[in-house]
Scaffold this active site. Structure first.
Site, PDB file in Angstrom:
ATOM      1  N   HIS A   1      -4.421   6.807   0.120  1.00 44.46           N
ATOM      2  CA  HIS A   1      -3.742   5.519   0.218  1.00 44.46           C
ATOM      3  C   HIS A   1      -4.241   4.591  -0.883  1.00 44.46           C
ATOM      4  O   HIS A   1      -5.282   4.831  -1.487  1.00 44.46           O
ATOM      5  CB  HIS A   1      -3.863   4.897   1.612  1.00 44.46           C
ATOM      6  CG  HIS A   1      -5.163   4.263   1.920  1.00 44.46           C
ATOM      7  ND1 HIS A   1      -6.281   4.975   2.301  1.00 44.46           N
ATOM      8  CD2 HIS A   1      -5.537   2.964   1.911  1.00 44.46           C
ATOM      9  CE1 HIS A   1      -7.274   4.138   2.523  1.00 44.46           C
ATOM     10  NE2 HIS A   1      -6.857   2.905   2.283  1.00 44.46           N
TER      11      HIS A   1
ATOM     12  N   HIS B   1      -5.108   0.659  -2.459  1.00 42.00           N
ATOM     13  CA  HIS B   1      -5.544  -0.712  -2.194  1.00 42.00           C
ATOM     14  C   HIS B   1      -5.010  -1.558  -3.344  1.00 42.00           C
ATOM     15  O   HIS B   1      -5.584  -1.544  -4.433  1.00 42.00           O
ATOM     16  CB  HIS B   1      -7.071  -0.812  -2.134  1.00 42.00           C
ATOM     17  CG  HIS B   1      -7.666  -0.340  -0.852  1.00 42.00           C
ATOM     18  ND1 HIS B   1      -9.024  -0.294  -0.649  1.00 42.00           N
ATOM     19  CD2 HIS B   1      -7.101   0.094   0.297  1.00 42.00           C
ATOM     20  CE1 HIS B   1      -9.269   0.156   0.565  1.00 42.00           C
ATOM     21  NE2 HIS B   1      -8.115   0.404   1.166  1.00 42.00           N
TER      22      HIS B   1
ATOM     23  N   ASP C   1      -9.694   1.700   7.524  1.00 47.98           N
ATOM     24  CA  ASP C   1      -9.644   2.996   6.842  1.00 47.98           C
ATOM     25  C   ASP C   1     -10.566   3.996   7.513  1.00 47.98           C
ATOM     26  O   ASP C   1     -10.198   5.149   7.763  1.00 47.98           O
ATOM     27  CB  ASP C   1     -10.043   2.868   5.368  1.00 47.98           C
ATOM     28  CG  ASP C   1      -9.075   2.037   4.551  1.00 47.98           C
ATOM     29  OD1 ASP C   1      -7.908   1.890   4.959  1.00 47.98           O
ATOM     30  OD2 ASP C   1      -9.515   1.542   3.492  1.00 47.98           O
TER      31      ASP C   1
ATOM     32  N   GLU D   1       0.835  -1.193   0.000  1.00 47.70           N
ATOM     33  CA  GLU D   1       0.000   0.000   0.000  1.00 47.70           C
ATOM     34  C   GLU D   1       0.875   1.250   0.000  1.00 47.70           C
ATOM     35  O   GLU D   1       1.999   1.242   0.491  1.00 47.70           O
ATOM     36  CB  GLU D   1      -0.920   0.030   1.228  1.00 47.70           C
ATOM     37  CG  GLU D   1      -2.101  -0.887   1.115  1.00 47.70           C
ATOM     38  CD  GLU D   1      -3.191  -0.599   2.151  1.00 47.70           C
ATOM     39  OE1 GLU D   1      -3.108   0.423   2.882  1.00 47.70           O
ATOM     40  OE2 GLU D   1      -4.129  -1.405   2.224  1.00 47.70           O
TER      41      GLU D   1
END
Length: 189
Positions: free
Chosen positions: A87, A89, A100, A31
């Site tokens: 961020h 995935h 999250d 990630e």
């Protein structure tokens, strides 16, 4: 950044979004994680009040693996305000996990980018985890240089602090009675 500014978030600069997609792809299969910073829209040549996301701040010590990213929040600079987070995935799922949602409390918008990291492979969410709209804006970002100073600027700052820059010849460095043998920092006196 100015102290008083419109808090309306107008969008994200295309150049910034492209950076996020590239960084997420380079980090794959782990990630990617960062905080979003914004600039006043008027500074960017827009005739509207509000903010545009222009930067991603990556915190030193951030660790990641294929299913999570962990930020060392104590490493976040005190003077930095973020408007949200970004961020990735790596599995391509474009919705927030329970983990999250626990981090979405700070900031107005949170972006999740998913593999294969193409221009449409992202979604924006508000701080409650609900999908929200975030425009990608074609604007010219100002070119900022990290080292935006000259030797004259350094000399002036040293003088202001009561120090001066002295350039010693190799012979003078050998005769140095301070015992430090010259060296890298010998010009600061």
């Amino acid at each position: 950044m100015r102290l008083f500014r419109s808090s309306e978030l107008l969008g994200i600069a295309r150049e910034t979004m492209d950076f996020v997609l590239e960084a997420s792809e380079e980090t794959h299969p782990d990630e990617y994680m960062g905080f979003l910073r914004a600039e006043d829209a008027r500074k960017l040549g827009l005739d509207r009040q509000g903010q545009v996301i222009t930067d991603v701040l990556v915190i030193p010590g951030t660790t990641s693996n294929p299913v999570s990213a962990t930020v060392r929040t104590e490493m976040k600079p005190n003077d930095v305000q973020s408007v949200g987070s970004i961020h990735s995935h790596p599995n391509g799922v474009l919705r927030p996990s329970d983990a999250d949602l626990a981090t979405f409390g700070q900031g107005e918008v949170h972006i999740i980018v998913g593999a294969p990291y193409e221009r449409g492979d992202w979604r924006a969410f508000d701080n409650q985890g609900e999908p929200t709209t975030l425009d990608v804006l074609d604007i010219e970002l100002p070119e900022e240089r990290f080292f935006d100073f000259t030797q004259a600027d350094i000399d002036a700052e040293l003088l202001e602090e009561g120090r001066h820059r002295s350039v010693a010849t190799p012979a003078e460095e050998n005769d140095d009675e301070s015992g430090d043998g010259g060296g890298l920092f010998s010009w600061l006196r």
